[in-house]
Design a protein around this motif. Structure first.
Motif, PDB file in Angstrom:
ATOM      1  N   UNK A 230       7.114  -2.663   7.796  1.00 44.43           N
ATOM      2  CA  UNK A 230       8.150  -1.699   7.410  1.00 44.43           C
ATOM      3  C   UNK A 230       8.924  -2.181   6.190  1.00 44.43           C
ATOM      4  N   UNK A 231       9.173  -3.484   6.110  1.00 47.75           N
ATOM      5  CA  UNK A 231       9.844  -4.032   4.927  1.00 47.75           C
ATOM      6  C   UNK A 231       8.983  -3.848   3.685  1.00 47.75           C
ATOM      7  N   UNK A 232       7.694  -4.095   3.818  1.00 52.79           N
ATOM      8  CA  UNK A 232       6.776  -3.955   2.679  1.00 52.79           C
ATOM      9  C   UNK A 232       6.681  -2.501   2.225  1.00 52.79           C
ATOM     10  N   UNK A 233       6.654  -1.589   3.183  1.00 49.41           N
ATOM     11  CA  UNK A 233       6.500  -0.175   2.846  1.00 49.41           C
ATOM     12  C   UNK A 233       7.689   0.362   2.050  1.00 49.41           C
ATOM     13  N   UNK A 234       8.820  -0.290   2.155  1.00 50.21           N
ATOM     14  CA  UNK A 234      10.011   0.135   1.427  1.00 50.21           C
ATOM     15  C   UNK A 234      10.042  -0.416  -0.003  1.00 50.21           C
ATOM     16  N   UNK A 235       9.113  -1.322  -0.304  1.00 49.02           N
ATOM     17  CA  UNK A 235       9.065  -1.923  -1.633  1.00 49.02           C
ATOM     18  C   UNK A 235       8.137  -1.120  -2.536  1.00 49.02           C
ATOM     19  N   UNK A 236       8.422  -1.147  -3.837  1.00 48.57           N
ATOM     20  CA  UNK A 236       7.572  -0.438  -4.797  1.00 48.57           C
ATOM     21  C   UNK A 236       6.172  -1.038  -4.831  1.00 48.57           C
ATOM     22  N   UNK A 237       6.112  -2.364  -4.793  1.00 45.04           N
ATOM     23  CA  UNK A 237       4.820  -3.057  -4.776  1.00 45.04           C
ATOM     24  C   UNK A 237       4.720  -3.832  -3.465  1.00 45.04           C
ATOM     25  N   UNK A 238       3.799  -3.455  -2.572  1.00 41.81           N
ATOM     26  CA  UNK A 238       3.709  -4.131  -1.272  1.00 41.81           C
ATOM     27  C   UNK A 238       3.155  -5.542  -1.329  1.00 41.81           C
TER      28      UNK A 238
ATOM     29  N   UNK B 265      -3.150 -10.271   1.688  1.00 42.73           N
ATOM     30  CA  UNK B 265      -4.038  -9.374   2.441  1.00 42.73           C
ATOM     31  C   UNK B 265      -3.285  -8.174   2.994  1.00 42.73           C
ATOM     32  N   UNK B 266      -2.062  -8.384   3.499  1.00 47.24           N
ATOM     33  CA  UNK B 266      -1.285  -7.270   4.041  1.00 47.24           C
ATOM     34  C   UNK B 266      -0.967  -6.262   2.951  1.00 47.24           C
TER      35      UNK B 266
ATOM     36  N   UNK C  88      -2.645  -5.663   0.241  1.00 44.95           N
ATOM     37  CA  UNK C  88      -3.871  -4.957  -0.113  1.00 44.95           C
ATOM     38  C   UNK C  88      -4.247  -3.934   0.957  1.00 44.95           C
ATOM     39  N   UNK C  89      -4.021  -4.263   2.226  1.00 48.68           N
ATOM     40  CA  UNK C  89      -4.308  -3.319   3.303  1.00 48.68           C
ATOM     41  C   UNK C  89      -3.376  -2.104   3.238  1.00 48.68           C
ATOM     42  N   UNK C  90      -2.130  -2.350   2.883  1.00 46.77           N
ATOM     43  CA  UNK C  90      -1.174  -1.242   2.784  1.00 46.77           C
ATOM     44  C   UNK C  90      -1.540  -0.283   1.648  1.00 46.77           C
ATOM     45  N   UNK C  91      -2.144  -0.801   0.605  1.00 46.82           N
ATOM     46  CA  UNK C  91      -2.516   0.041  -0.542  1.00 46.82           C
ATOM     47  C   UNK C  91      -3.915   0.634  -0.413  1.00 46.82           C
ATOM     48  N   UNK C  92      -4.724   0.081   0.504  1.00 46.92           N
ATOM     49  CA  UNK C  92      -6.131   0.472   0.583  1.00 46.92           C
ATOM     50  C   UNK C  92      -6.296   1.911   1.061  1.00 46.92           C
ATOM     51  N   UNK C  93      -7.264   2.613   0.467  1.00 53.57           N
ATOM     52  CA  UNK C  93      -7.614   3.970   0.881  1.00 53.57           C
ATOM     53  C   UNK C  93      -9.121   4.087   0.953  1.00 53.57           C
ATOM     54  N   UNK C  94      -9.610   4.906   1.901  1.00 50.85           N
ATOM     55  CA  UNK C  94     -11.050   5.122   1.985  1.00 50.85           C
ATOM     56  C   UNK C  94     -11.474   6.191   0.983  1.00 50.85           C
ATOM     57  N   UNK C  95     -12.744   6.589   1.054  1.00 48.70           N
ATOM     58  CA  UNK C  95     -13.290   7.529   0.065  1.00 48.70           C
ATOM     59  C   UNK C  95     -12.615   8.895   0.114  1.00 48.70           C
ATOM     60  N   UNK C  96     -12.026   9.221   1.254  1.00 48.07           N
ATOM     61  CA  UNK C  96     -11.322  10.501   1.402  1.00 48.07           C
ATOM     62  C   UNK C  96      -9.824  10.396   1.118  1.00 48.07           C
TER      63      UNK C  96
ATOM     64  N   UNK D 128      -3.235   3.576   9.543  1.00 51.78           N
ATOM     65  CA  UNK D 128      -1.999   3.892  10.263  1.00 51.78           C
ATOM     66  C   UNK D 128      -1.260   2.604  10.595  1.00 51.78           C
ATOM     67  N   UNK D 129      -0.010   2.729  11.009  1.00 45.81           N
ATOM     68  CA  UNK D 129       0.790   1.560  11.362  1.00 45.81           C
ATOM     69  C   UNK D 129       0.129   0.777  12.498  1.00 45.81           C
ATOM     70  N   UNK D 130      -0.330   1.486  13.544  1.00 45.74           N
ATOM     71  CA  UNK D 130      -0.965   0.793  14.672  1.00 45.74           C
ATOM     72  C   UNK D 130      -2.227   0.069  14.225  1.00 45.74           C
ATOM     73  N   UNK D 131      -2.989   0.689  13.331  1.00 49.37           N
ATOM     74  CA  UNK D 131      -4.197   0.032  12.829  1.00 49.37           C
ATOM     75  C   UNK D 131      -3.846  -1.217  12.039  1.00 49.37           C
ATOM     76  N   UNK D 132      -2.864  -1.119  11.166  1.00 50.74           N
ATOM     77  CA  UNK D 132      -2.474  -2.271  10.356  1.00 50.74           C
ATOM     78  C   UNK D 132      -2.031  -3.425  11.244  1.00 50.74           C
ATOM     79  N   UNK D 133      -1.264  -3.123  12.277  1.00 52.33           N
ATOM     80  CA  UNK D 133      -0.779  -4.183  13.169  1.00 52.33           C
ATOM     81  C   UNK D 133      -1.946  -4.891  13.851  1.00 52.33           C
ATOM     82  N   UNK D 134      -2.887  -4.107  14.386  1.00 50.80           N
ATOM     83  CA  UNK D 134      -4.025  -4.722  15.071  1.00 50.80           C
ATOM     84  C   UNK D 134      -4.948  -5.451  14.097  1.00 50.80           C
TER      85      UNK D 134
END
Length: 450
Positions: free
Chosen positions: A216-224, A228-229, A231-239, A244-250
């Motif tokens: 949550x702290x990272x998500x409030x920053x302009x650059x996360x 690795x975290x 990069x995961x917050x910025x990562x998007x698939x082909x679509x 999601x938050x639960x996925x990132x945590x696990x």
């Protein structure tokens, strides 16, 4: 014969099950599996390289050959699907990559792999080198130490720093939570407060709460961030979909566990085996002399350390941090004349595969030269060398692990000596990952002239 694709259902039913023993109902041989480091050796000697057992509440077959590995890895999602023991599934979390299968697993794996691309790995080198240097100086001051718990702190600091941006994680309450979590990952899943599994469940909740706060702290920053975290917050698939938050945590919890527990085991095994083979250390140090100790390590330097690469491969052959991989049979099949029924668990036993005399000459001997250009024993059979698994589910953090091991070894070899303290118990405890029973006691000092 390995498998006949035309085998009829009636023919299948006439096939024998593999030899072996299912032992007690429900529990089966789980306790022996978790506590007896010679569990597979004893059964392989009695029944052969394919045998049945009953572990973690399921009938199971263990397969210890390169041919079996090839079949399992190339038939993922057709005859078998990845599975973990129930305790592991629950503790790693439903959204964890480890518990995902099929197309969804492949998509999520591709997304997460962005944290382990060459550019990202190169950016991790200065942090790894700095933390390594600080720990080596600390151990020099200690002189005599029990190394394994220190190595756990070391790998946890690197993992927590590079995977989620928490510096000095070993000195925070996070470390104890993580130790409790790790001790229950392979356990009997009884969620009573005093059991390993019950303690691990509570630790999981504490870890997820901490990770969520960081996210949550990272998500409030302009650059996360570029760890690795970030990069995961910025990562998007082909679509264009993100995690999601639960996925990132696990996923962060999975990366912490994989990047800490298994690496500690691998590095401790390197320290133990090289301490027992001074001729190998001498060869390693001769290789290091071509590099200037005053220059920062680079990816190019590490690629040139070919003998170190051979040594690390031999360490992972003899003492692989992950001793086995689990698969669930989703369609009955024939293998080597045996019926492997739908619903059974298959255990691909890495440690026993690496002892195969048909692949590795004098397999009990610590011999890094077996991986030299003139021998390349690991290339004799496909999937005869699998410390990181193989196929669609080969370890995602493989290059991260190799990078950390090389940086640690290079800095250790250049400036320090380590000798085993006499009289200690060096028998390997196998759960959760292999490590010396007495914790690897050493005398540690700076080399003369360095």
């Amino acid at each position: 014969m390995l498998i006949s694709m035309e085998t009829t259902t009636q023919d299948m039913r006439s096939l024998p099950l593999p030899p072996g023993n299912v032992c007690l109902p429900i529990i089966g041989e789980t306790i022996s599996f978790l506590t007896d480091r010679n569990f597979h050796k004893k059964r392989s000697e009695k029944y052969g390289r394919i045998y049945k057992t009953h572990i973690f509440g399921s009938p199971a077959v263990t397969m210890n050959t390169a041919e079996a590995n090839q079949f399992l890895f190339t038939n993922e999602n057709q005859y078998v699907a990845s599975i973990w023991p129930k305790s592991t599934q629950i503790l790693l979390g439903a959204a964890s990559l480890a518990n995902q299968t099929g197309v969804f697993h492949q998509k999520r794996r591709k997304l997460m792999s962005q944290a382990f691309q060459p550019r990202a790995l190169a950016s991790y080198i200065p942090t790894m080198a700095n933390i390594t240097s600080n720990y080596l100086k600390k151990w020099e001051q200690m002189g005599t130490l029990t190394w394994y718990p220190e190595l756990r702190d070391y790998t946890f600091d690197i993992a927590s720093t590079l995977l989620m941006g928490t510096d000095g994680g070993s000195e925070t309450p996070l470390a104890q939570l993580f130790n409790n979590f790790s001790e229950g990952v392979f356990s009997i899943p009884l969620s009573l407060p005093w059991t390993r599994f019950g303690k691990a469940l509570r630790a999981r909740q504490g870890l997820l709460t901490y990770i969520e706060t960081i996210v949550q702290q990272r998500q409030q920053q302009k650059n996360p961030g570029e760890d690795a975290l970030g990069l995961l917050l910025k990562a998007e698939d082909d679509q264009g979909n993100s995690l999601s938050l639960d996925e990132i945590k696990d996923q962060v919890l999975l990366l912490l566990w994989a990047g800490h527990e298994t690496l500690t085991s691998a590095i401790a095994s390197f320290c133990l085996l090289t301490a027992q083979h001074p001729d190998v250390v001498a060869h390693l140090r001769a290789e290091q002399q071509q590099f200037s100790g005053s220059e920062p390590l680079t990816m190019e330097h590490l690629k040139q350390m070919t003998y170190l690469e051979q040594v690390l491969k031999e360490v992972l052959r003899i003492l692989p941090p992950v001793s086995g991989l689990f698969r669930k049979v989703i369609q009955s099949f024939e293998f080597n004349g045996y019926l492997i029924p739908q619903g059974w668990t298959v255990l691909c036993q890495i440690t026993e595969t690496h002892k195969n005399q048909e692949i590795y000459q004098d397999h009990q001997r610590f011999d890094p030269d077996r991986f030299g250009r003139d021998r390349t024993e690991d290339k004799q059979k496909t999937f005869g060398y699998i410390p990181f698994g193989g196929g669609l589910r080969e370890c995602l953090g493989r290059e991260f692990a190799k990078l950390e091991m090389k940086i640690f070894a290079a800095q250790l070899l250049r400036d320090y000596d380590w000798k085993l303290v006499p009289g200690q118990d060096l028998e390997m405890v196998v759960i959760p990952t292999p490590h010396p029973r007495d914790g690897l006691k050493v005398n540690f000092s700076r080399r003369v002239g360095s």
